[in-house]
Design a protein around this motif. Sequence first.
Motif: not given
Length: 270
Positions: A153-154, A158-160, A182-183, A188-191
């Motif tokens: 799951p998102a 952790h999006v860098d 935007r991300v 919504p739960g993404i880091k």
Amino acid sequence: MIIIGEKINGAIPAVKKAIQEKDEAFIFTLAVKQAEAGADYIDVCAGTAPEAEVETLLWLMGIVQQAVEKPLCIDSPNHRAIEAVFPHARVPGIINSVSAEAGKCESIFPLIQGTPWQVIALTCDQRGIPADVQGRVEITQKIVEKADAYGIPAERLHVDPLVMALSTDNNSFLKFLETIKRVKELYPGIKVTSGLSNISFGMPLRKTVNQSFLSVAAYAGMDSAIMDPTNREMLATLMATEALLGLDRHCRKFANAYRKGKIGPPKPQK
Ligand code: THG
């Protein structure tokens, strides 16, 4: 803020020397100091010498796992090296990193499928780092879709966004903030994560710029930071920001950290 302690990195000259000299005590102390300062994860990066990367990572991981209970953040641009050392991690941590480059997700996601492991996703692909927000969001979407195919799951990504130096792109930080927005709208739960030092490259007073970056990024919803938690001014900035944002009831954490000497002006060099 989730703190990823960055200090065990072969790109830092003193660490490089410790690796060459097999100075276990030096690495051990770096792990303990970062954990005591509040690191949630301990980053391990071999740095140079690709032919010795697996051996070096295993050596670093062994010492860190003896020194502290904290989970690792395994930092390598080489997914084969990550695959080789992954089974030697004692508890689930973070893989640093995947990207949309061919084969990376396909190598890492099967490893962490069905585990609590998290992964840092760099917003780049074989063409490099997109200069605009839209390109970074599209790469994030690609990686989230690949992760989803493995049941990851998102929440575990952790999006860098790979923030560029402000001195080369004047809107670099604004783009970073827009990417966060935007991300998170999409997932919504993404880091979102970042290192703190790229932003100030080529500028004077880099530490001040890095601290301001951390503060505003925390306000904008950055979830984790790859940072030096033993930097007492940086940690003070983070803790002050968290208190300002209503995340520190009665400012107790701030007061305790000060009382214990964890935050404040730099200690004089011995
Ligand atoms: N994103 C992701 N991974 C990363 C980075 C990133 N890994 C490597 C790097 N960037 C983060 N790690 C470091 C490690 C050390 C330093 C900077 C980035 C560094 N350290 C100085 C030292 O220890 O001497 C001082 C640091 C300080 O006092 O604040 O410069 O961007 N996914």
